[in-house]
Design a protein around this motif. Structure first.
Motif, PDB file in Angstrom:
ATOM      1  N   MET A   1       0.827  -1.205   0.000  1.00 55.21           N
ATOM      2  CA  MET A   1       0.000   0.000   0.000  1.00 55.21           C
ATOM      3  C   MET A   1       0.865   1.262   0.000  1.00 55.21           C
ATOM      4  N   VAL A   2       1.983   1.224   0.717  1.00 60.06           N
ATOM      5  CA  VAL A   2       2.882   2.379   0.739  1.00 60.06           C
ATOM      6  C   VAL A   2       3.527   2.554  -0.635  1.00 60.06           C
ATOM      7  N   LEU A   3       4.004   1.464  -1.223  1.00 61.64           N
ATOM      8  CA  LEU A   3       4.642   1.551  -2.543  1.00 61.64           C
ATOM      9  C   LEU A   3       3.636   1.936  -3.621  1.00 61.64           C
TER      10      LEU A   3
ATOM     11  N   PHE B   1       3.060   7.936   5.620  1.00 58.53           N
ATOM     12  CA  PHE B   1       3.317   8.183   7.038  1.00 58.53           C
ATOM     13  C   PHE B   1       4.027   9.530   7.170  1.00 58.53           C
ATOM     14  N   ALA B   2       3.712  10.262   8.228  1.00 57.53           N
ATOM     15  CA  ALA B   2       4.372  11.545   8.477  1.00 57.53           C
ATOM     16  C   ALA B   2       4.693  11.644   9.966  1.00 57.53           C
ATOM     17  N   ASP B   3       5.865  12.199  10.254  1.00 62.64           N
ATOM     18  CA  ASP B   3       6.294  12.388  11.634  1.00 62.64           C
ATOM     19  C   ASP B   3       6.425  13.889  11.876  1.00 62.64           C
ATOM     20  N   ARG B   4       5.522  14.428  12.687  1.00 60.06           N
ATOM     21  CA  ARG B   4       5.525  15.865  12.959  1.00 60.06           C
ATOM     22  C   ARG B   4       5.734  16.085  14.458  1.00 60.06           C
ATOM     23  N   ASP B   5       6.742  16.775  14.776  1.00 60.75           N
ATOM     24  CA  ASP B   5       7.074  17.129  16.156  1.00 60.75           C
ATOM     25  C   ASP B   5       6.699  16.034  17.155  1.00 60.75           C
ATOM     26  N   ASP B   6       5.550  16.200  17.815  1.00 62.19           N
ATOM     27  CA  ASP B   6       5.166  15.256  18.859  1.00 62.19           C
ATOM     28  C   ASP B   6       4.149  14.218  18.393  1.00 62.19           C
ATOM     29  N   SER B   7       3.822  14.238  17.129  1.00 67.31           N
ATOM     30  CA  SER B   7       2.800  13.289  16.658  1.00 67.31           C
ATOM     31  C   SER B   7       3.227  12.652  15.335  1.00 67.31           C
ATOM     32  N   ALA B   8       2.646  11.507  15.100  1.00 71.22           N
ATOM     33  CA  ALA B   8       2.859  10.801  13.837  1.00 71.22           C
ATOM     34  C   ALA B   8       1.491  10.567  13.212  1.00 71.22           C
TER      35      ALA B   8
ATOM     36  N   ASN C   1      -8.449   8.741  -2.908  1.00 69.27           N
ATOM     37  CA  ASN C   1      -8.538   8.948  -4.358  1.00 69.27           C
ATOM     38  C   ASN C   1      -7.644   7.964  -5.112  1.00 69.27           C
ATOM     39  N   GLU C   2      -6.445   7.749  -4.598  1.00 72.88           N
ATOM     40  CA  GLU C   2      -5.523   6.792  -5.235  1.00 72.88           C
ATOM     41  C   GLU C   2      -6.111   5.382  -5.215  1.00 72.88           C
ATOM     42  N   VAL C   3      -6.652   5.009  -4.066  1.00 72.47           N
ATOM     43  CA  VAL C   3      -7.247   3.673  -3.935  1.00 72.47           C
ATOM     44  C   VAL C   3      -8.408   3.536  -4.908  1.00 72.47           C
TER      45      VAL C   3
END
Length: 98
Positions: A17-19, A25-32, A39-41
């Motif tokens: 699914m990622v490929l 996935f995103a890693d922002r400061d104190d949260s992920a 739409n892609e799906v």
């Protein structure tokens, strides 16, 4: 053992699914965050359905051609030569004295 197989399948599905661009996935400061790109799906599944329909239509078309060929052969007045299930050389070998 069965649990390991299930875990591996889940990991493979997530990687696919990622490929495929369906999940990011995103890693922002104190949260992920995990984002599912609907739409892609949707686009990919529509393309897969269309391709599947084309394959089924092609197979049905080929099946009709084969069926029509059999009907034409059955309707023709030409004599049909029947092939023997046994090999004539095989019979000679079996009848040879030892």
């Amino acid at each position: 053992m069965q649990n390991v197989i299930i875990i591996v399948l889940i990991i493979v599905a997530i990687v696919a699914m990622v490929l495929g661009g369906w999940v990011s996935f995103a890693d922002r400061d104190d949260s992920a965050t995990i984002t599912i790109h609907k739409n892609e799906v949707e686009e990919d599944t529509e393309q897969a359905v269309k391709k599947g329909e084309e394959i089924v239509q092609d197979a049905a078309r080929e099946g009709r051609k084969l069926f029509d060929g059999v009907e034409d052969a059955a309707d023709s007045d030409e004599p049909v030569t029947q092939e023997s299930d046994s090999d004539p050389d095989q019979a000679k070998v079996l009848k040879t004295p030892r």
